[in-house]
Scaffold this active site. Structure first.
Site, PDB file in Angstrom:
ATOM      1  CG  ASP A  29      -8.360  -4.220  -2.649  1.00 47.64           C
ATOM      2  OD1 ASP A  29      -9.556  -4.070  -2.372  1.00 47.64           O
ATOM      3  OD2 ASP A  29      -7.635  -3.307  -3.050  1.00 47.64           O
TER       4      ASP A  29
ATOM      5  CG  HIS B  58      -2.066   0.938   1.091  1.00 41.14           C
ATOM      6  ND1 HIS B  58      -1.978   2.275   1.390  1.00 41.14           N
ATOM      7  CD2 HIS B  58      -3.320   0.739   0.615  1.00 41.14           C
ATOM      8  CE1 HIS B  58      -3.137   2.839   1.129  1.00 41.14           C
ATOM      9  NE2 HIS B  58      -3.965   1.938   0.654  1.00 41.14           N
TER      10      HIS B  58
HETATM   11  N1  CMC Z   1       4.320  -7.413  -5.083  1.00 42.74           N
HETATM   12  C1  CMC Z   1       5.654  -7.394  -5.241  1.00 42.74           C
HETATM   13  N2  CMC Z   1       6.423  -6.298  -5.080  1.00 42.74           N
HETATM   14  C2  CMC Z   1       5.791  -5.135  -4.748  1.00 42.74           C
HETATM   15  C3  CMC Z   1       4.393  -5.082  -4.565  1.00 42.74           C
HETATM   16  C4  CMC Z   1       3.658  -6.262  -4.735  1.00 42.74           C
HETATM   17  N3  CMC Z   1       2.315  -6.270  -4.571  1.00 42.74           N
HETATM   18  N4  CMC Z   1       4.032  -3.823  -4.243  1.00 42.74           N
HETATM   19  C5  CMC Z   1       5.164  -3.109  -4.220  1.00 42.74           C
HETATM   20  N5  CMC Z   1       6.224  -3.906  -4.527  1.00 42.74           N
HETATM   21  C6  CMC Z   1       7.633  -3.498  -4.559  1.00 42.74           C
HETATM   22  C7  CMC Z   1       7.925  -2.722  -5.843  1.00 42.74           C
HETATM   23  O1  CMC Z   1       8.385  -3.548  -6.864  1.00 42.74           O
HETATM   24  C8  CMC Z   1       8.987  -1.755  -5.366  1.00 42.74           C
HETATM   25  O2  CMC Z   1      10.229  -2.451  -5.327  1.00 42.74           O
HETATM   26  P1  CMC Z   1      11.598  -1.666  -5.623  1.00 42.74           P
HETATM   27  O3  CMC Z   1      11.717  -0.631  -4.537  1.00 42.74           O
HETATM   28  O4  CMC Z   1      12.622  -2.732  -5.550  1.00 42.74           O
HETATM   29  O5  CMC Z   1      11.445  -1.052  -6.989  1.00 42.74           O
HETATM   30  C9  CMC Z   1       8.588  -1.446  -3.916  1.00 42.74           C
HETATM   31  O6  CMC Z   1       7.832  -2.589  -3.475  1.00 42.74           O
HETATM   32  C10 CMC Z   1       7.744  -0.180  -3.771  1.00 42.74           C
HETATM   33  O7  CMC Z   1       6.668  -0.274  -4.684  1.00 42.74           O
HETATM   34  P2  CMC Z   1       5.987   0.983  -5.376  1.00 42.74           P
HETATM   35  O8  CMC Z   1       5.271   0.549  -6.604  1.00 42.74           O
HETATM   36  O9  CMC Z   1       6.998   2.086  -5.511  1.00 42.74           O
HETATM   37  O10 CMC Z   1       4.963   1.402  -4.262  1.00 42.74           O
HETATM   38  P3  CMC Z   1       3.703   2.319  -4.493  1.00 42.74           P
HETATM   39  O11 CMC Z   1       3.451   2.992  -3.182  1.00 42.74           O
HETATM   40  O12 CMC Z   1       3.866   3.196  -5.677  1.00 42.74           O
HETATM   41  O13 CMC Z   1       2.551   1.271  -4.833  1.00 42.74           O
HETATM   42  C11 CMC Z   1       0.719  -0.189  -4.670  1.00 42.74           C
HETATM   43  C12 CMC Z   1       1.550   0.873  -3.961  1.00 42.74           C
HETATM   44  C13 CMC Z   1      -0.512  -0.512  -3.811  1.00 42.74           C
HETATM   45  C14 CMC Z   1       0.212   0.372  -6.021  1.00 42.74           C
HETATM   46  C15 CMC Z   1       1.589  -1.453  -4.893  1.00 42.74           C
HETATM   47  O14 CMC Z   1       2.000  -1.980  -3.656  1.00 42.74           O
HETATM   48  C16 CMC Z   1       0.880  -2.525  -5.721  1.00 42.74           C
HETATM   49  O15 CMC Z   1       0.927  -2.480  -6.952  1.00 42.74           O
HETATM   50  N6  CMC Z   1       0.190  -3.507  -5.038  1.00 42.74           N
HETATM   51  C17 CMC Z   1      -0.589  -4.505  -5.741  1.00 42.74           C
HETATM   52  C18 CMC Z   1      -1.941  -3.906  -6.113  1.00 42.74           C
HETATM   53  C19 CMC Z   1      -2.846  -3.732  -4.910  1.00 42.74           C
HETATM   54  O16 CMC Z   1      -3.015  -4.647  -4.116  1.00 42.74           O
HETATM   55  N7  CMC Z   1      -3.496  -2.545  -4.822  1.00 42.74           N
HETATM   56  C20 CMC Z   1      -4.485  -2.268  -3.798  1.00 42.74           C
HETATM   57  C21 CMC Z   1      -4.108  -1.163  -2.889  1.00 42.74           C
HETATM   58  S1  CMC Z   1      -5.205  -1.092  -1.465  1.00 42.74           S
HETATM   59  C22 CMC Z   1      -6.720  -0.564  -2.105  1.00 42.74           C
HETATM   60  C23 CMC Z   1      -6.733   0.832  -2.563  1.00 42.74           C
HETATM   61  O17 CMC Z   1      -6.420   1.733  -1.765  1.00 42.74           O
HETATM   62  O18 CMC Z   1      -7.106   1.062  -3.734  1.00 42.74           O
END
Ligand code: CMC
Length: 430
Positions: free
Chosen positions: A364, A306
């Site tokens: 989720d 998240h």
């Molecule tokens: N699986 C594997 N690696 C992950 C994941 C994941 N689900 N989420 C983040 N990472 C890694 C990512 O690869 C990155 O690694 P590095 O620093 O080595 O490049 C690091 O963790 C940080 O990720 P980010 O994409 O910079 O983080 P963000 O804050 O931009 O993204 C997120 C947050 C929720 C979009 C992301 O965690 C994700 O894509 N999760 C899966 C989708 C999901 O479950 N979304 C629902 C969110 S809760 C409901 C809502 O509020 O809508």
């Protein structure tokens, strides 16, 4: 707000900016005069360090795993309150008295039907249309039917539009579902509470009696409470940005629905369940965990991580409990997807990669399993999220419209494209 100064040294100049303190949470540096003072913009893709507005509605502490609606912890609201009370709280700022609640419930209940002509909108969609596509289209179309609540300068019309949105969203969501599965629409029943009415509109058929299971209705209601608002997330920011131009509330909510649809946001519950199905069996989990950790593989574990919660998602804890209540009530013991989910959770929570990056199951992860057990197909999951989030969107939209300092949202950019050049006639281009 107490204020002090933050100093910025740029080029040869020193500049001071007010630091504004909220009632709780990080202070902000007010850089609204930065461009005027320095000729520079700030650069913050993804808005990870940007407060886009001042708000009194929802507070999140991502490190502590706290979520407050108008100051009340989500756990208390989910345990003791109900969804319509939460709606009142988000919209008006205080929990209602008994009389206020009765009046509010009554007003919502008597707005649940939609204009009969709207049925024809549904008929225009293909049967295999995604219910979110139907939802986006029909909610946008509400502004074509309710002209008496689109004048955003009139407080009464704003409130009527808000009540209409909260009241009609379950009807529209249920109709999208019924249309998708090829069953006749079921009209709202005013003798049922909000969540029971929704389950009834989704699962009743004209040829037999349908009795709403109160345990499942309570679970549905709790799911709605958990999703009701979440501060300045992508869809809420979309609603605010759309609304900042003066667009009508129905159009703004349609914009929010479109944004919510993406798999990184509201689409994650659907994506999480599809992922569990793709994994297929517990022994495949290590392969998928390895893929999630592989930098060269775009695969991510859906339902994990998240942007704000870096400790745990408080909604996920409540959702996990609700999930088990629903499975218990329905006597579901051997669900292969649930087995995979539980094992995946265990493995990921003990894996160095996930621990180090603070990636925990989010709401989720559990809501998908729960909604599936309640009888919803995966493509309805995000629709249910949109239904619940509508009150948050509308409360945030109202707060913005009623803020005297509100201006159109207009971010700037760091331009890295071509510099000025002259037009080349087509026969001289190579
Ligand atoms: N699986 C594997 N690696 C992950 C994941 C994941 N689900 N989420 C983040 N990472 C890694 C990512 O690869 C990155 O690694 P590095 O620093 O080595 O490049 C690091 O963790 C940080 O990720 P980010 O994409 O910079 O983080 P963000 O804050 O931009 O993204 C997120 C947050 C929720 C979009 C992301 O965690 C994700 O894509 N999760 C899966 C989708 C999901 O479950 N979304 C629902 C969110 S809760 C409901 C809502 O509020 O809508």
């Amino acid at each position: 707000m107490a204020d002090n100064n933050a100093k910025l040294h740029v080029g040869s100049g020193d500049h001071a900016f007010n630091v504004l303190d909220g009632s709780i949470g990080p202070s902000v540096v007010n850089i609204s005069s930065l461009y005027k003072d320095t000729g520079m913009f700030t650069y913050d893709p993804g808005f990870t360090s940007t407060a886009s507005c001042e708000s009194k509605i929802t507070y999140i502490d991502g490190d502590e795993g706290t979520l407050l609606y108008r100051g009340y912890p989500i756990e208390q609201l989910a345990d003791h309150g109900d969804f319509l009370e939460t709606c009142y709280l988000l919209l008006y700022g205080e929990l209602p008295t008994k009389a206020q609640k009765d009046d509010f419930v009554n007003r919502v209940t008597y707005h649940t039907m939609i204009h009969e002509q709207m049925n024809r909108f549904f008929a225009g969609f293909r049967r295999d249309a995604h219910p979110m596509a139907i939802m986006c289209g029909t909610v946008g179309a509400l502004s074509a039917f309710y002209h008496d609540s689109t004048d955003i300068t009139d407080p009464h019309q704003r409130m009527v539009a808000s009540l209409r949105m909260i009241a009609k969203m379950p009807t529209i969501a249920a109709m999208a579902y019924k249309y998708h599965v090829g069953q006749p629409f079921v009209y709202p029943r005013n003798n049922l509470d909000y969540s029971s009415n929704f389950l009834h509109m989704c699962f009743a058929v004209p040829c037999e009696e349908y009795k709403v299971n109160p345990v499942l209705a309570r679970a549905m209601d709790r799911i709605f409470i958990l999703h009701a608002d979440h501060e300045q997330n992508a869809s809420t920011s979309t609603v605010r940005l759309a609304g900042s131009s003066g667009a009508n509330p129905f159009a703004c909510i349609a914009a929010g629905i479109a944004c919510l649809w993406g798999p990184a946001h509201g689409g994650a519950n659907e994506a999480a369940l599809s992922m569990l199905a793709e994994i297929g069996s517990v022994d495949q989990i290590p392969e998928y965990v390895a893929r999630a950790k592989d930098k060269n593989d775009p695969f991510r574990l859906m339902g994990f991580g998240h942007r704000v919660y870096k400790n745990y998602d408080p909604r996920a804890k409540i959702m996990q409990k609700t999930c088990h209540e629903v499975l218990g009530e329905l006597g579901i013991k051997d669900d292969p997807l649930l087995d995979i989910a539980m094992e995946l959770e265990k493995i990921a929570l003990n894996d160095e990669y996930f621990i180090e990056k603070k990636l925990y199951p989010n709401i989720d992860f559990y809501s998908g399993i729960t909604l599936r057990a309640l009888g919803f197909p995966t493509n309805m999951f995000t629709v249910l999220f949109a239904l619940a989030r509508t009150v948050g969107w509308i409360a945030q939209w109202k707060e913005m419209v009623e803020d005297p300092s509100q201006r159109i949202g207009r971010p700037r950019q760091l331009y890295t494209g071509a510099t000025r050049r002259d037009y080349t006639p087509i026969d001289q281009r190579r």
